[in-house]
Design an enzyme around this catalytic site. Structure first.
Site, PDB file in Angstrom:
ATOM      1  N   TYR A 161       1.000  -1.059  -0.116  1.00 39.67           N
ATOM      2  CA  TYR A 161      -0.106   0.122   0.032  1.00 39.67           C
ATOM      3  C   TYR A 161       0.985   1.320  -0.155  1.00 39.67           C
ATOM      4  O   TYR A 161       0.511   2.222  -0.698  1.00 39.67           O
ATOM      5  CB  TYR A 161      -0.842   0.034   1.169  1.00 39.67           C
ATOM      6  CG  TYR A 161      -1.749   1.101   1.426  1.00 39.67           C
ATOM      7  CD1 TYR A 161      -2.920   1.021   0.583  1.00 39.67           C
ATOM      8  CD2 TYR A 161      -1.666   2.038   2.147  1.00 39.67           C
ATOM      9  CE1 TYR A 161      -3.616   2.214   0.714  1.00 39.67           C
ATOM     10  CE2 TYR A 161      -2.691   3.222   2.260  1.00 39.67           C
ATOM     11  CZ  TYR A 161      -3.656   3.248   1.641  1.00 39.67           C
ATOM     12  OH  TYR A 161      -4.702   4.199   1.633  1.00 39.67           O
ATOM     13  N   LYS A 165       1.142   4.404  -2.857  1.00 39.68           N
ATOM     14  CA  LYS A 165       0.819   5.560  -2.464  1.00 39.68           C
ATOM     15  C   LYS A 165       1.866   6.375  -2.879  1.00 39.68           C
ATOM     16  O   LYS A 165       1.821   7.701  -2.971  1.00 39.68           O
ATOM     17  CB  LYS A 165       0.174   5.829  -0.993  1.00 39.68           C
ATOM     18  CG  LYS A 165      -1.311   5.089  -0.971  1.00 39.68           C
ATOM     19  CD  LYS A 165      -2.054   5.774  -1.723  1.00 39.68           C
ATOM     20  CE  LYS A 165      -3.579   5.224  -1.677  1.00 39.68           C
ATOM     21  NZ  LYS A 165      -4.487   5.785  -2.402  1.00 39.68           N
TER      22      LYS A 165
END
Length: 256
Positions: A161, A165
């Site tokens: 993740y 990002k």
């Protein structure tokens, strides 16, 4: 004298918000609509999309929905192309759709890694690439990527993740540099934990939530409307001089 309220209006603009069937995305779509925008929303869940559209229409705003899964290249391209069936151009693109699976990096499967990169990073790239074409032609546009503090600071269990990002943050900066000459502003919002339904499930228990709050100077998590209000600012003429920024909406978490 300047009319301060008009500078925060998006009246007459068209907006596409991805991942808008619930949570942060739904709040962003409703906030933009209440500020005057015509809104196109997309997500995987038809029923939830319909509910959000009906709510937006109930206060007199236009809303259309596209059911799609951004995990595939075709899904992202289809959303971009279908948006032109509803609006000749998208003035405001909010890349909000995202997915996360929490695990130590050594337990993260390649399949989970690929899914997070596809939804969180590749889909915003595809949508921005296609939808920036009419923005470039009209010499005006706003692209707002919903990132995370996990893309700025290391957060255990979030390797895939965070990679997605972090990549989105730098993609935002490159797009800002390249699209700036066309008067297109590109920024990212990087929230801390936001108490959506999903956020409540993950962080709602005191055992999990309180240690995280202790790391946040304001000692609380965020609300979906707080993200939506920042997005509205970035979508409005008030932010015309702001581009290439990754704004941490984190109660001071990354200040420490």
């Amino acid at each position: 004298m300047n009319d301060s309220m008009s500078r925060f209006s998006v009246k007459g603009k068209t907006a596409l918000v991805t991942g808008a069937s619930r949570g942060i995305g739904a709040e962003i779509a409703m906030n933009l609509a209440q500020a005057g925008a015509e809104v196109l929303i997309t997500a995987r869940h038809h029923y939830d999309l319909t509910q959000v559209c009906e709510k937006i229409r109930s206060f007199g705003s236009k809303c259309e929905a596209i059911e799609a899964d951004l995990v595939s290249i075709n899904g992202a391209e289809e959303v971009a192309q279908k948006s032109f069936e509803h609006f000749s151009t998208i003035d405001i693109l909010v890349n909000n759709a995202g997915t996360v699976k929490v695990a130590p990096f050594w337990e993260t499967t390649v399949e989970d890694w690929d899914q997070m990169q596809a939804v969180n990073l590749r889909a915003p790239f595809i949508l921005s690439k296609i939808l920036s074409e009419p923005m470039r032609a009209q010499k005006q546009g706003k692209i707002i990527n919903i990132s995370s503090v996990a893309g700025i600071a290391a957060l255990s269990g979030h390797a895939a993740y965070s990679a997605s990002k972090g990549g989105l943050n730098l993609l935002t900066k490159v797009m800002a540099a390249e699209l700036g000459p066309f008067n297109i502003q590109c920024n990212a919002v990087a929230p801390t934990v936001i108490l959506t339904e999903l956020g409540q499930k993950v962080w709602g228990s005191p055992e999990k939530g309180e240690p995280m709050k202790d790391k946040i100077p304001l000692h609380r998590f965020g609300k979906p409307l707080e993200v939506a209000d920042l997005v509205l600012y970035l979508a409005s003429p008030a932010s015309d001089m702001m581009t290439g920024q990754v704004i941490a909406l984190d109660g001071g978490y990354t200040a420490l």
